[in-house]
Design an enzyme around this catalytic site. Structure first.
Site, PDB file in Angstrom:
ATOM      1  N   LYS A  81     -35.053   8.474 -37.719  1.00 10.29           N
ATOM      2  CA  LYS A  81     -33.906   8.754 -38.585  1.00 10.29           C
ATOM      3  C   LYS A  81     -33.304  10.105 -38.187  1.00 10.29           C
ATOM      4  O   LYS A  81     -34.045  11.044 -37.888  1.00 10.29           O
ATOM      5  CB  LYS A  81     -34.416   8.775 -40.027  1.00 10.29           C
ATOM      6  N   SER A 157     -32.053   4.828 -47.533  1.00  5.77           N
ATOM      7  CA  SER A 157     -31.168   5.530 -46.616  1.00  5.77           C
ATOM      8  C   SER A 157     -31.604   5.442 -45.152  1.00  5.77           C
ATOM      9  O   SER A 157     -30.874   5.831 -44.254  1.00  5.77           O
ATOM     10  CB  SER A 157     -31.069   7.002 -47.008  1.00  5.77           C
ATOM     11  N   SER A 181     -36.226   4.975 -49.897  1.00 10.63           N
ATOM     12  CA  SER A 181     -35.433   4.907 -48.672  1.00 10.63           C
ATOM     13  C   SER A 181     -36.164   4.371 -47.453  1.00 10.63           C
ATOM     14  O   SER A 181     -35.547   4.134 -46.422  1.00 10.63           O
ATOM     15  CB  SER A 181     -34.850   6.286 -48.346  1.00 10.63           C
TER      16      SER A 181
END
Length: 470
Positions: A81, A157, A181
């Site tokens: 990420k 996310s 997330s």
């Protein structure tokens, strides 16, 4: 020779590299070619580290040639990420504002540990801006699409992290989880996603969102890969003040111990309402596979979720207050408005939420005196359509973005370890889209969670087949 990453997990790839059935360089070149071909329609990656990846792969091959130990994950490609620091790249955290920052001077702690084990970083992955969202529909870098249906969201996310694994672009990736997330995108994309105990893995070198709630963790397509990455990331790190000292508890060697003697229950009440019928059918399917007869009630879960909302909004707004004052127009509008609302929350709400947090933690501690594992849904629906603003639950239209974390937020709130496992429920009316089921344990009991998941995987009840995107 080429290797089809769609048919191998990380351990299988590493074994092939160490046995010199294929070179690490060949694996990485193949990976980069697949990313170039398959990433554009999905939009997982925001940066690809081709040059450094090839150089690292060549170094691994040299180690093998000279008889050195190349590490547990020798030649295994991975991505992270884009809130993890990558030396030489700017840490975006999904934002336009951060793109103006200088490049990171060193890798995040988690990246360093995986590299030391021979894993090869191939890039950074898309996310909701500043990790505040559940859909990864980013106004700056575009939406990440779900590899199982390109008309649907990947979740967030950590949407890019989940989609890259689900699409077979990399066998493992790293994400972060504040309120769900990791688990939400793992559920919607049909893969495994682990949120470890709060403070178990170092967050050093990551752009945090809500420090008292943030975790990092892995995505993978097999339980043994999740266990392997978790084992490598365990250990105290003085750079992260909440990464507490605790002797590592290796999980990989324990996967074959089975479930005999474990007390497992299904969460009812709050966790048995507010979702599509297929969601609860998926939980029942797993419970039946484990021969679970017991239910358990987690009281005040709705209040825990509300308190988590308050803490998240307050801590996030406080972190970004200067930027909100000076550059509000440069935020993703969906993120900005929630941060601004958080800045207006009275301080005593935050204090009361933290007090309630301790009470809720004590309640769960008592529950885990009677059970070892709790099962609950991960998300209330399958992956929604891109741009979908509402979803119908029990005849009511509710907002998608805040409610995808309905079942994950109360568990993040007190830092419990949770693994979302993928299942295709029998009789699914949603085009055979996957559901996620959470396997939950008391703090520092990741090994119990992974034993249960390994048993379910061996029985064929859960699996994460690779999607072949356009």
């Amino acid at each position: 020779m080429s290797i089809d990453l769609n048919n191998g997990d990380a351990i299988a790839i590493s074994t092939a590299v160490k046995n010199q059935e294929i070179t690490a360089k060949a694996v990485i070149l193949d990976t980069l070619a697949q990313i170039a071909r398959k990433n554009p329609p999905i939009n997982c990656f925001t940066a690809i580290t081709s040059e450094s990846a090839i150089a690292q792969a060549e170094a691994i091959d040299q180690k093998i040639a000279t008889g050195e130990d190349p590490g547990l994950l020798a030649g295994v490609p991975f991505a992270v990420k884009n809130l993890f620091d990558i030396a030489g790249l700017t840490t975006l955290a999904g934002s336009k504002i951060n793109a103006e920052n200088p490049p990171a001077t060193q890798d995040a702690a988690a990246i360093s540990r995986l590299k030391q084990a021979g894993a090869v970083l191939v890039g950074a992955l898309n996310m909701d801006e500043y990790a505040y969202g559940f859909v990864t529909e980013n106004s700056h870098y575009g939406a990440t699409k779900n590899p199982r249906d390109l008309t649907r969201v990947a979740g967030g996310s950590s949407g890019g992290s989940a989609a890259a694994v689900a699409a077979g672009l990399v066998p493992i990736s790293l994400g972060s989880d504040t309120n769900g997330s990791i688990r939400v995108p793992a559920s919607l994309c049909g893969i495994f996603g682990l949120k470890p105990t709060y403070g178990r893995l170092s967050r050093a070198g990551t752009f945090l969102f809500s420090s008292s709630l943030d975790h990092i963790g892995p995505f993978a397509r097999s339980v043994r890969d999740i266990a392997a990455v978790f084992d490598l990331l365990q250990g105290q790190d003085p750079q992260d003040s909440v990464c507490t000292h605790r002797d590592p508890d290796p999980c990989l060697p324990q996967l074959n111990r089975g479930i005999e003697g474990l007390k497992i229950a299904v969460a009812n009440d709050y966790f048995a309402q507010g979702g599509q019928p297929e969601v609860f059918a998926a939980v029942a399917q797993i419970a039946n596979g484990l021969n679970v007869q017991q239910n358990v009630t987690i009281p005040a879960a709705d209040r825990a979720r509300a308190a988590a909302f308050v803490i998240t909004a307050c801590e996030g707004a406080n972190l970004h207050l200067d930027r909100l004052r000076s550059r509000s127009r440069d935020f993703d509008p969906a993120t900005r408005d929630r941060f601004l609302a958080g800045a207006l929350i009275p301080a005593h709400w935050y204090i009361q939420s933290q007090r309630f947090r301790q009470w809720f933690r004590d309640i769960l501690r008592e529950i885990f005196q009677t059970v070892d594992i709790i099962l609950a849904p991960t998300t209330p629906i399958v992956a929604p359509k891109l741009g979908q603003e509402t979803m119908a639950i029990d005849g009511q239209e509710i907002l998608v973005r805040p409610n995808l974390g309905l079942y994950t937020q109360p568990l993040s709130f007190i830092g419990l370890p949770v693994l979302s496992v993928p299942i295709h429920c029998r009789g699914d009316r949603q085009n055979n889209l996957p559901f996620g089921v959470q396997i939950i344990a008391a703090p520092y009991n990741e090994s119990l969670i992974l034993r249960v998941a390994a048993y379910l995987e061996a029985q064929g009840i859960i699996s994460a087949p690779v999607t072949h995107p356009l």
